[in-house]
Design an enzyme around this catalytic site. Structure first.
Site, short mmCIF file in Angstrom:
data_model
loop_
_atom_site.label_atom_id
_atom_site.label_comp_id
_atom_site.label_asym_id
_atom_site.label_seq_id
_atom_site.Cartn_x
_atom_site.Cartn_y
_atom_site.Cartn_z
N GLY A 13 43.33 27.48 29.19
CA GLY A 13 44.21 27.36 28.03
C GLY A 13 45.48 26.61 28.36
CE LYS A 38 47.23 43.72 27.31
NZ LYS A 38 45.97 44.47 27.34
CB THR A 125 30.92 31.50 29.58
OG1 THR A 125 30.20 31.38 30.80
CG2 THR A 125 30.65 32.89 29.04
CG ASP A 126 27.36 28.44 32.24
OD1 ASP A 126 28.10 29.42 32.44
OD2 ASP A 126 27.11 27.58 33.11
CD GLU A 127 29.29 33.58 34.14
OE1 GLU A 127 29.09 34.79 34.31
OE2 GLU A 127 30.19 32.95 34.72
CE1 TYR A 149 34.00 36.24 30.93
CE2 TYR A 149 32.15 35.26 32.11
CZ TYR A 149 33.27 35.12 31.32
OH TYR A 149 33.67 33.87 30.92
CE LYS A 153 33.89 34.30 26.52
NZ LYS A 153 35.27 34.05 26.01
P1 NAD Z 1 41.92 33.21 32.63
O1 NAD Z 1 41.52 34.58 33.09
O2 NAD Z 1 42.54 32.27 33.60
O3 NAD Z 1 42.94 33.34 31.41
C1 NAD Z 1 42.78 34.26 30.38
C2 NAD Z 1 44.08 34.32 29.58
O4 NAD Z 1 43.89 35.25 28.50
C3 NAD Z 1 45.26 34.83 30.41
O5 NAD Z 1 46.41 34.04 30.14
C4 NAD Z 1 45.46 36.26 29.90
O6 NAD Z 1 46.82 36.71 30.00
C5 NAD Z 1 45.00 36.14 28.46
N1 NAD Z 1 44.55 37.41 27.90
C6 NAD Z 1 43.68 38.30 28.46
N2 NAD Z 1 43.54 39.36 27.66
C7 NAD Z 1 44.29 39.13 26.56
C8 NAD Z 1 44.54 39.86 25.36
N3 NAD Z 1 43.99 41.08 25.15
N4 NAD Z 1 45.36 39.32 24.42
C9 NAD Z 1 45.95 38.10 24.64
N5 NAD Z 1 45.77 37.38 25.76
C10 NAD Z 1 44.94 37.89 26.71
O7 NAD Z 1 40.61 32.59 31.98
P2 NAD Z 1 40.10 31.07 31.92
O8 NAD Z 1 39.33 30.79 33.14
O9 NAD Z 1 41.25 30.21 31.56
O10 NAD Z 1 39.08 31.17 30.71
C11 NAD Z 1 39.51 30.95 29.36
C12 NAD Z 1 38.31 31.12 28.43
O11 NAD Z 1 37.28 30.19 28.80
C13 NAD Z 1 37.68 32.50 28.48
O12 NAD Z 1 37.33 32.88 27.19
C14 NAD Z 1 36.44 32.30 29.35
O13 NAD Z 1 35.43 33.21 29.00
C15 NAD Z 1 36.06 30.88 29.02
N6 NAD Z 1 35.32 30.15 30.06
C16 NAD Z 1 35.83 30.09 31.32
C17 NAD Z 1 35.14 29.38 32.30
C18 NAD Z 1 35.66 29.25 33.71
O14 NAD Z 1 34.96 28.72 34.59
N7 NAD Z 1 36.88 29.69 34.01
C19 NAD Z 1 33.93 28.73 31.98
C20 NAD Z 1 33.46 28.82 30.66
C21 NAD Z 1 34.17 29.53 29.72
#
Ligand code: NAD
Length: 336
Positions: A13, A38, A125-127, A149, A153
């Site tokens: 993000g 959060k 996610t692909d998972e 997880y 999702k």
């Molecule tokens: P991350 O864990 O780095 O960040 C998650 C963010 O969400 C954090 O800033 C956290 O403070 C915030 N958050 C968590 N719970 C919250 C709540 N209840 N209310 C408000 N904010 C909240 O995750 P990421 O790696 O940046 O992943 C972001 C999205 O992309 C996720 O939905 C994840 O499932 C998806 N995704 C990630 C990957 C990967 O490889 N990292 C791959 C595919 C999809």
């Protein structure tokens, strides 16, 4: 355009937000962003500019429907990144994953309906597809998630689709492979291994290291999300793959080389419970329909990522050790 970005202080993000604010997405030079986050252990305010004329930051929980209804009016679209995102933590305890990923998504969609914010990109996610030994998944393959997880999702994807089908909300869903790049929390494999090696410490390799993941640079993922935001169709799912499959063992060997370490730095540890063997996405739909193509070659992106961690210990050291510190304080607290 005014965007609300949930989870905008996390790894992916914040990359998206920094790039929008830098004018990196054609057509979004005037886009203003509200980050709604959060700030859990995974969120970091320092991932975003301290102040920017086009950025507003709201500390809030996506499970807080009342706050969402206050903040959402005036926005044109939502990018929903907020989630609990670490598989190992979901194996230890799934409660927060269900609360945030399932309950939080439902609260957000309900608040969008209530405030007339029609466009939502739900980032998944692909998972959710499970594990595949050969070939790759198209978007219509059944959801067979294996970790808590992935199950949370998958549930959120179904909720998102239902809000489109039932209420006509303009929701698109993306399913991306593993991301890597700067500002990723050192609990995830590439930054964990990199920072361990930079500190002269061993890295824990799960099982026999045969598990295969497809890697995509965070910048390519975020460009794909912008295409989906601008041109994706309602009710549709878009896979976003990297096309770069690596076994964990091969990835580990590359990281050893990039950090100037040898195999004695690898410690084999018991495999993760229910560890998926392989993920692989068929991404023809987003390529053909939206003109997406990844740009960052894996070898180059990985070398740049390792260099970023080498150059930025001031970012990752407090992030990496904050949990240990909190746990220590908690343990001390409980004895007093
Ligand atoms: P991350 O864990 O780095 O960040 C998650 C963010 O969400 C954090 O800033 C956290 O403070 C915030 N958050 C968590 N719970 C919250 C709540 N209840 N209310 C408000 N904010 C909240 O995750 P990421 O790696 O940046 O992943 C972001 C999205 O992309 C996720 O939905 C994840 O499932 C998806 N995704 C990630 C990957 C990967 O490889 N990292 C791959 C595919 C999809």
């Amino acid at each position: 355009m005014r965007l609300l970005v949930t989870g905008g202080a996390g790894f992916i993000g914040s990359h998206f937000v920094r790039t929008v604010l830098e004018g990196g997405y054609p057509g979004h030079e005037d886009t203003r962003v509200t980050v709604f986050d959060k700030l859990t252990y995974a969120g970091n305010r320092a991932n975003l500019p301290a102040a920017h004329p086009k950025l507003e930051f709201v500390r809030g929980d996506v499970c807080d429907g009342r706050l969402l209804r206050e903040v959402l009016p005036g926005h044109d679209a939502v990018l929903h990144f907020a989630a609990e995102s670490h598989v190992d933590r979901s194996v230890d305890s799934a409660r927060e994953f269900v609360r945030t990923n399932v309950g939080g998504t439902q609260e957000l969609l309900e608040a969008c309906l209530a405030t007339g914010v029609d466009r939502v990109v739900h980032i998944s996610t692909d998972e959710v597809y499970g594990s595949i030994t050969e070939g790759s998944w198209t978007e219509d393959r059944p959801l067979l998630p294996n970790s808590p997880y992935a199950a949370s999702k998958a549930s959120s994807d179904l909720i998102a689709r239902a809000y489109w089908r039932t209420h006509g909300l303009d929701v698109s869903i993306t399913r991306c492979s593993n991301n890597y790049g700067p500002y990723q929390h050192p609990e995830k494999v590439i930054p964990l291994f990199t920072t361990q090696l930079l500190e002269g410490k061993q890295v824990p390799l799960y099982g026999d290291g045969r598990n295969v993941r497809e890697w995509l640079h965070v910048d390519d993922h975020c460009r794909a999300l912008t295409l989906v935001l601008d041109k994706g169709r309602a009710g549709e799912i878009y896979n976003v793959g990297g096309g770069n499959e690596q076994t964990n063992r091969h990835l580990t060997e590359r990281l050893l080389e990039l950090c100037g370490a040898d195999r004695s730095m690898v410690r084999e540890v018991a495999d993760r419970k229910g560890h998926d063997l392989r993920y692989a996405l068929d991404e023809r739909k987003i390529r053909e329909e939206l003109g997406y193509a990844p740009r960052v070659p894996f070898e180059k992106g990985l070398a740049e990522t390792v260099a970023w961690y080498r150059d930025n210990p001031g970012w990752w050291t407090p992030v990496k050790y904050r949990r240990d510190e909190l746990a220590r304080q908690g343990a001390e607290g409980s004895t007093s």
